[in-house]
Design a protein around this motif. Structure first.
Motif, PDB file in Angstrom:
ATOM      1  N   THR A 261      25.667  62.420  -5.540  1.00  0.00           N
ATOM      2  CA  THR A 261      24.322  62.219  -4.990  1.00  0.00           C
ATOM      3  C   THR A 261      23.339  63.024  -5.830  1.00  0.00           C
ATOM      4  OG1 THR A 261      25.242  61.976  -2.765  1.00  0.00           O
ATOM      5  CG2 THR A 261      22.874  62.391  -2.939  1.00  0.00           C
ATOM      6  N   PRO A 262      22.505  62.362  -6.638  1.00  0.00           N
ATOM      7  CA  PRO A 262      21.608  63.119  -7.524  1.00  0.00           C
ATOM      8  C   PRO A 262      20.422  63.740  -6.802  1.00  0.00           C
ATOM      9  CG  PRO A 262      21.254  60.766  -7.798  1.00  0.00           C
ATOM     10  CD  PRO A 262      22.414  60.910  -6.871  1.00  0.00           C
ATOM     11  N   GLN A 263      19.961  63.121  -5.717  1.00  0.00           N
ATOM     12  CA  GLN A 263      18.804  63.661  -5.006  1.00  0.00           C
ATOM     13  C   GLN A 263      18.885  63.283  -3.529  1.00  0.00           C
ATOM     14  OE1 GLN A 263      15.683  61.805  -7.310  1.00  0.00           O
ATOM     15  NE2 GLN A 263      15.445  60.134  -5.833  1.00  0.00           N
ATOM     16  N   MET A 264      18.110  64.008  -2.723  1.00  0.00           N
ATOM     17  CA  MET A 264      18.163  63.801  -1.281  1.00  0.00           C
ATOM     18  C   MET A 264      16.772  64.007  -0.695  1.00  0.00           C
ATOM     19  SD  MET A 264      20.063  63.037   1.310  1.00  0.00           S
ATOM     20  CE  MET A 264      21.734  63.269   0.697  1.00  0.00           C
ATOM     21  N   VAL A 265      16.347  63.059   0.151  1.00  0.00           N
ATOM     22  CA  VAL A 265      15.064  63.163   0.841  1.00  0.00           C
ATOM     23  C   VAL A 265      15.269  63.927   2.147  1.00  0.00           C
ATOM     24  CG1 VAL A 265      13.207  61.896   1.987  1.00  0.00           C
ATOM     25  CG2 VAL A 265      14.141  61.060  -0.182  1.00  0.00           C
ATOM     26  N   ILE A 266      14.488  64.981   2.334  1.00  0.00           N
ATOM     27  CA  ILE A 266      14.538  65.796   3.548  1.00  0.00           C
ATOM     28  C   ILE A 266      13.174  65.711   4.225  1.00  0.00           C
ATOM     29  CG2 ILE A 266      14.822  68.113   4.499  1.00  0.00           C
ATOM     30  CD1 ILE A 266      17.407  66.964   3.457  1.00  0.00           C
ATOM     31  N   ARG A 267      13.166  65.255   5.467  1.00  0.00           N
ATOM     32  CA  ARG A 267      11.915  65.134   6.215  1.00  0.00           C
ATOM     33  C   ARG A 267      11.678  66.373   7.080  1.00  0.00           C
ATOM     34  NH1 ARG A 267      13.092  60.226   9.827  1.00  0.00           N
ATOM     35  NH2 ARG A 267      14.983  61.494  10.016  1.00  0.00           N
ATOM     36  N   ALA A 268      10.401  66.696   7.265  1.00  0.00           N
ATOM     37  CA  ALA A 268      10.000  67.702   8.242  1.00  0.00           C
ATOM     38  C   ALA A 268       9.436  66.951   9.438  1.00  0.00           C
ATOM     39  CB  ALA A 268       8.964  68.646   7.656  1.00  0.00           C
ATOM     40  N   LEU A 269      10.100  67.091  10.590  1.00  0.00           N
ATOM     41  CA  LEU A 269       9.755  66.339  11.794  1.00  0.00           C
ATOM     42  C   LEU A 269       9.171  67.288  12.833  1.00  0.00           C
ATOM     43  CD1 LEU A 269      13.028  64.218  11.985  1.00  0.00           C
ATOM     44  CD2 LEU A 269      10.848  63.562  10.952  1.00  0.00           C
ATOM     45  N   ALA A 270       8.085  66.850  13.479  1.00  0.00           N
ATOM     46  CA  ALA A 270       7.351  67.737  14.379  1.00  0.00           C
ATOM     47  C   ALA A 270       7.276  67.170  15.783  1.00  0.00           C
ATOM     48  CB  ALA A 270       5.940  67.984  13.844  1.00  0.00           C
ATOM     49  N   SER A 271       7.206  68.098  16.733  1.00  0.00           N
ATOM     50  CA  SER A 271       6.909  67.782  18.129  1.00  0.00           C
ATOM     51  C   SER A 271       5.878  68.791  18.603  1.00  0.00           C
ATOM     52  CB  SER A 271       8.181  67.856  18.979  1.00  0.00           C
ATOM     53  OG  SER A 271       7.883  67.653  20.347  1.00  0.00           O
ATOM     54  N   HIS A 272       4.775  68.302  19.211  1.00  0.00           N
ATOM     55  CA  HIS A 272       3.701  69.206  19.636  1.00  0.00           C
ATOM     56  C   HIS A 272       2.861  68.512  20.702  1.00  0.00           C
ATOM     57  CE1 HIS A 272       0.981  66.866  16.924  1.00  0.00           C
ATOM     58  NE2 HIS A 272       2.096  66.759  16.220  1.00  0.00           N
TER      59      HIS A 272
END
Length: 597
Positions: A261-272
């Motif tokens: 796996t050359p790259q990986m997308v990481i999301r920042a998920l919010a609840s507010h």
């Protein structure tokens, strides 16, 4: 336990008390056996049986004499040492609870173990009053109920965040025969107090201590057991209240294939729950195995969809830090920074777990630097730096910053299976129907009838296990590490059955629980109209039918009930959540089915 005393001439020696008598008994010792390979013949004129019996008796007498002399010497220098393990330690421990902001009637327990009779006790505890408000502290729902204590004095100060409880089991004869008996180490702790809390709306998520503290209040109160007027100072163990915060920022936990796996997308998920005027995020990671270009840190899809090009400040930088997590990305975002101030913001999102994507990072994996044989995961830590001016993870609401609950991310290359067992702490039998939840991740399983549970596909890392079952309480979270594979086992955990609560006061009822099915539903509203307009018999508990608490039973009560059930109206007035009385009511209550034990 004190040793008894033996007098010999003019000298006095302590000797072992009866609890150690078994260690001096020849029958308590294992029988001796002949050494392997040794051949022995009996003397002439004797049989094996006679010779063996004679040798055994002589040997036992000799051994018994040695043991008695040894025990006597030990007892002289270590009085009570042999018996100490037969009594439980004196301990007070606060339990564990979890709830969301706005939740009410959340219970915690205080348990006790004791090694001698207890005729009374006092408790003094502190809690964060900016997060929790205590609504009750008492002995209902504890093991004290069956003893019917004659003096129970609670005191709560929610401004200071302190509470006291004093209990005397028998007030007129405080050192009499009615007391909490001593426990052995094998016995389950007893519940001696039950606390009830309300979590304040808007409370920040996190773990908060509920502490047993000596010397608080005026006059000062101490955590003590009392035995015949003598104070016993127990060991104090604090508890934890976990507030499941409304403000949460979570990074993805994504699986990759090591070396492929050359790259990986990481999301920042919010609840507010409130609109955001901006946010900042700081992520620490290992530079040797991961790489992040500032141009690969992008606004999340939900921010783009909501605000488009109205974001007025957006910047990401990468810093180098000392230590194993030697790189740190820091992102700052403000939606409305310069005039004209149009008030654009990011609308609330309250999903749990969080789903609103506010950032998207593309990390590149340095495959040549990753040892695939030994590497299970690469951590992405929402680290808080203490240096002034550091850009940490915060939500901006108006001119205020809020620190959300941070759920770290990771890129992992394998998963693990965790097995465990839950038992009834009193009987040791398996306990079925227990919901076991991991923190973080929120992965859950339910124990089978024999108490066994299995949690599968867990990313490697450290977890805490939370146990939930109606009618039982847990002493706290169980911390457990999980590695890849199937060889992960959690310690066997015991849950304690809650003792019965106090019977409700005479004349208790619950508003809205009107007919005999002990439920509050449409049939209760219909029963009001049937009595008023169709000639049916009156409710057995008229006070329970007075749902709007105006001290009358009329058409308004039926409408109030329907509005509550179908029109999002308020619930019936107190007592509704639990049985209670209304001293201002003049309406009768012959029988309340909802309050019958």
């Amino acid at each position: 336990m004190r040793p008894t005393v033996m007098t010999m001439g003019s000298s006095t020696f302590p000797i072992l008390s009866t609890c150690c008598s078994t260690c001096l008994s020849p029958t308590a010792r294992r029988p001796r056996s002949l050494s392997p390979g040794r051949v022995t013949t009996p003397p002439s004129g004797t049989t094996w049986a006679a010779r063996s019996e004679e040798e055994t008796l002589m040997s036992e007498k000799k051994t018994t004499g040695i043991l008695r002399r040894l025990a006597l010497l030990l007892a002289m220098f270590l009085p009570g040492a042999f018996c100490e393990e037969l009594a439980a330690a004196n301990v007070l421990q606060v339990g564990y609870a979890s709830a969301k902001p706005g939740d009410d009637r959340v219970h915690m327990t205080i348990t006790a173990t004791n090694d001698e009779p207890i005729h009374g006790y006092s408790l003094a505890l502190a809690y964060p009053s900016g997060v929790l408000q205590m609504t009750d502290i008492g002995v209902c729902g504890t093991h004290l109920v069956e003893l019917e204590p004659e003096f129970v004095a609670p005191r709560i100060d929610n401004e200071l965040g302190i509470a006291h409880l004093a209990v005397i089991i028998e007030f007129e004869a405080p050192t009499g025969e009615n007391y909490l008996e001593p426990l052995s180490p094998q016995d389950s702790p007893r519940i001696v107090a039950r606390l009830s809390f309300r979590v304040l709306p808007g409370a920040a998520g996190g773990h908060y201590p509920v502490r047993l503290v000596d010397g608080i209040g005026a006059p000062a109160v101490y955590n003590r057991f009392s035995n015949a007027g003598r104070s016993i100072r127990p060991e104090l163990r604090n508890g934890t209240f976990f507030v499941k915060g409304e403000n949460v920022l979570a990074l993805d936990r994504r699986r990759a294939f090591c070396g492929a796996t050359p790259q990986m997308v990481i999301r920042a998920l919010a609840s507010h729950p409130d609109p955001l005027d901006g946010f900042s995020i700081g992520i620490s990671f290992d530079c040797e195995t991961l790489e992040l270009d500032p141009d690969d840190a992008l606004l999340g899809t939900d921010v783009i969809a909501s605000l488009g090009n109205q974001v007025e400040l957006f910047q990401t930088d990468i810093d180098t830090l000392p230590g194993p997590m030697d790189c740190r990305s820091r992102t700052g975002v403000i939606f409305d920074r310069v005039p004209p101030f149009l008030g654009q913001n990011l609308l609330p999102s309250t999903n749990s777990p969080p789903t609103q994507e506010i950032m998207r990072y593309t990390f590149r994996l340095k495959s040549n630097a990753i040892d695939c044989a030994d590497t299970e995961k690469l951590d992405l830590i929402l680290e808080e730096l203490e240096q002034p001016g550091s850009l940490n993870t915060t939500f901006i609401v108006g001119s205020s910053s809020i620190t959300p609950v941070r759920e770290h991310g990771k890129i992992y290359f394998c998963t693990g299976t965790l097995r465990g067992r839950v038992v009834d702490a009193l009987t040791g039998t398996g306990l079925g129907g227990v919901r076991v939840v991991t923190i973080p991740e929120g992965i859950n399983a339910t124990s089978s009838a024999n108490g066994n549970f299995v949690l599968v596909d867990l990313p490697p890392g450290d977890y805490s296990l939370e146990y939930e079952k109606n009618g039982y309480y847990s002493g706290g979270l169980l911390d457990v590490p999980v590695s890849c594979g199937n060889e992960n086992n959690a310690e066997e955990t015991g849950l304690y059955a809650l003792p019965p609560s106090c019977p409700p006061p005479e004349g208790s009822f619950r508003r809205g629980f009107i007919n005999s099915d002990a439920r509050s539903d449409l049939s209760d509203a219909i029963s009001i109209f049937n009595y008023l307009f169709r000639g049916f018999a009156p409710p057995e508990c008229t006070a329970a039918a007075d749902v709007n608490a105006d001290n009358r039973l009329d058409i308004s009560d039926g409408i109030f009930m329907l509005n509550f059930l179908f029109g999002n109206g308020p619930p019936p007035y107190s007592p509704y959540e639990e049985c209670g009385t209304d001293p201002d009511s003049t309406l009768g209550c012959v029988r309340s089915y909802a309050c019958e034990q």
